[in-house]
Design an enzyme around this catalytic site. Structure first.
Site, PDB file in Angstrom:
ATOM      1  N   CYS A 108      68.803  -8.171 -30.485  1.00 33.49           N
ATOM      2  CA  CYS A 108      68.785  -7.397 -29.246  1.00 33.49           C
ATOM      3  C   CYS A 108      69.778  -6.239 -29.296  1.00 33.49           C
ATOM      4  O   CYS A 108      69.736  -5.427 -30.207  1.00 33.49           O
ATOM      5  CB  CYS A 108      69.055  -8.345 -28.080  1.00 33.49           C
ATOM      6  SG  CYS A 108      68.535  -7.750 -26.472  1.00 33.49           S
ATOM      7  N   HIS A 109      70.686  -6.158 -28.334  1.00 34.42           N
ATOM      8  CA  HIS A 109      71.672  -5.072 -28.267  1.00 34.42           C
ATOM      9  C   HIS A 109      72.868  -5.300 -29.198  1.00 34.42           C
ATOM     10  O   HIS A 109      73.741  -4.442 -29.300  1.00 34.42           O
ATOM     11  CB  HIS A 109      72.167  -4.888 -26.829  1.00 34.42           C
ATOM     12  CG  HIS A 109      71.161  -4.242 -25.940  1.00 34.42           C
ATOM     13  ND1 HIS A 109      70.123  -4.953 -25.370  1.00 34.42           N
ATOM     14  CD2 HIS A 109      71.017  -2.960 -25.526  1.00 34.42           C
ATOM     15  CE1 HIS A 109      69.382  -4.135 -24.631  1.00 34.42           C
ATOM     16  NE2 HIS A 109      69.904  -2.914 -24.718  1.00 34.42           N
TER      17      HIS A 109
END
Length: 177
Positions: A108-109
């Site tokens: 993800c991030h």
């Protein structure tokens, strides 16, 4: 998952605001495979996920030594990832693991700190789609796939991809260093 991680020590680097399942699912996968796991963080005592999951910090990132770990996992969550990439100790810890060529799982991030640590140039990886331009600007070959393994880097997009990400982590972390 038939691979064993009995001789491996895995760090999870995160702070408050992480995506809860992006910690709990990979943690369970590598721990169930036999790894010793440690939560490394700039936070003092515990971290809290964006959905309320809390876990005790095992080691302050300021005193963490990359040489003590065989692999690293970088969970996502916008707040977590943004705070980590601005923490000099966290960036140095990741940079040391990248330089040592140790396996790093990122979802993800979580890729933001890899950008800050200089760990994505020339690498093929995936992430949450909003990081596509950031990663390309940092020299990465961004693709939209469930899991991408490029050398020691194992990347994934979102919590929906966790089963495949967890399996890829265990496989990569079990490989000879």
């Amino acid at each position: 998952m038939s691979r064993t991680l009995d001789d491996r020590t895995v760090a999870f680097l995160l702070t408050d605001g992480f995506e809860d399942s992006e910690l709990t699912s990979p943690w369970a996968a590598v721990e169930d495979a036999g790894a010793r796991v440690s939560l490394v963080s700039p936070a003092d005592v515990a971290v809290r996920g964006k959905k309320g999951y809390e876990q005790r910090v095992d080691l302050p990132v300021a005193t963490a030594d990359a040489a003590d770990f065989d692999a690293l996992v970088l969970p996502g969550g916008v707040v977590n990832a943004d705070h980590l990439r601005m923490d000099a100790d966290a960036v140095a810890f990741v940079r040391d693991l990248v330089a040592a060529g140790k396996p790093i799982g990122v979802i993800c991030h979580g890729a933001w700190i890899l950008i800050e640590a200089g760990g994505v140039e020339g690498r093929r990886l995936t992430s949450y789609p909003s990081l596509r331009t950031d990663l390309r600007n940092a020299g990465a070959d961004w693709v939209d796939e469930q899991v991408v393994v490029d050398g020691p880097l194992i990347s994934s997009r979102t919590p929906d991809d966790l089963p495949a990400f967890d399996e890829a982590l265990v496989t990569a972390f079990a490989a000879p260093a």
